[in-house]
Scaffold this active site. Structure first.
Site, short mmCIF file in Angstrom:
data_model
loop_
_atom_site.label_atom_id
_atom_site.label_comp_id
_atom_site.label_asym_id
_atom_site.label_seq_id
_atom_site.Cartn_x
_atom_site.Cartn_y
_atom_site.Cartn_z
N HIS A 125 0.63 -1.21 0.07
CA HIS A 125 -0.03 0.01 0.03
C HIS A 125 0.90 1.03 0.11
O HIS A 125 1.89 1.19 0.58
CB HIS A 125 -0.85 -0.11 1.32
N ASP A 126 0.44 2.37 -0.85
CA ASP A 126 0.76 3.65 -0.64
C ASP A 126 2.55 3.62 -1.65
O ASP A 126 3.06 4.66 -1.17
CB ASP A 126 1.21 4.24 0.69
N GLY A 143 4.85 -1.37 2.43
CA GLY A 143 4.01 -0.23 2.23
C GLY A 143 4.94 1.18 2.19
O GLY A 143 6.00 1.12 2.84
#
Length: 262
Positions: A125-126, A143
């Protein structure tokens, strides 16, 4: 909305609200959820699952058993409408997993253009992945990792969360990155350490022989002369008035928070 020229296997599920562009091909046993947009000419082979607020650009190739836009592996996630955005002309190998962002991060995981991801690549994520990046078999980004243009990550290499891989650096197979890797550095090991200048990337991406020499000298000053990073940054700021490509170093150091590999 499904474009009339799209070719979709009869046993795949396309939920109402998904947008399927012109000349898209979707193989059997795929599940494309609402809020997904797939751009013109993209190919999705069999057993692919694409969900969340995911936007995929033009002419991508997505191999079998991929999971894109999945709920991220962050215990703070509470179902917010975060996103995954993939650019154009990417090649995504089998069983790849790309996760949507979090509200604690940027809210979006971003993949650029012309990247090559081999089988079983994971992008957390991100993350922000630039252009013309190559990730080997089983490569993993935790992440919030940032991967700049022209980076090469070897097979089974892993990158700790919040790390930065600078432009045209290379991380060798099986390595574990826990700090930031500067541009044009070849790194290896667990934990990852600098080995030498990434000469292959210099020859491929830097045309000016004098600029190649400057980049080699910057490496020497950081790793063999043990000069403080701030002194090296001052030299970069001076040189980039003539060689604009050196801005990639300043951009790297301006973002670096975890420290630079030594």
């Amino acid at each position: 909305m499904i474009h009339s020229s799209a070719v979709i296997a009869g046993n795949s599920i396309i939920e109402k609200g998904a947008i399927i562009g012109a000349h898209v091909r979707i193989g059997p046993f795929c599940h494309i959820q609402r809020n997904v947009e797939i751009g013109e000419g993209t190919i999705v082979l069999s057993h692919g699952v694409i969900n969340g607020h995911t936007r995929i650009g033009r002419d991508n190739f997505i191999d079998r058993f991929c999971s894109l836009g999945e709920i991220n592996q962050d215990l703070k996630y509470r179902g917010e409408p975060t996103r995954l955005e993939i650019g154009h002309r990417n090649q995504i190998g089998q069983k790849a997993t790309f996760h949507r962002g979090t509200v604690q991060g940027a809210g979006v995981t971003t993949i650029g253009n012309d990247n090559i991801f081999l089988n079983q690549v994971h992008i957390g994520h991100d993350c922000v992945v630039g252009n013309a990046v190559e990730m080997g078999l089983g490569g993993v980004l935790a992440g919030h990792v940032e991967v700049d243009d022209h980076v090469c990550l070897g097979k089974l290499a892993a990158v700790h969360q919040f790390c930065i891989l600078g432009q045209a650096c290379e991380v060798m197979a099986g390595s574990c990155v826990v700090q930031d890797v500067p541009p044009f550095v070849l790194a290896e090991g667990n934990r990852c350490r600098p080995i030498e200048v990434n000469e292959a990337a210099l020859l491929r991406w830097v045309e000016d022989p004098h600029l190649r020499l400057i980049i080699r000298q910057l490496y020497q000053r950081m790793y063999h002369c043990a000069e403080p990073i701030e002194v090296v940054r001052e030299e970069i700021a001076y040189q980039q008035t003539e060689y604009s490509m050196l801005v990639c170093f300043e951009h790297f150091f301006a973002r670096s928070k975890r420290g630079v590999i030594r």
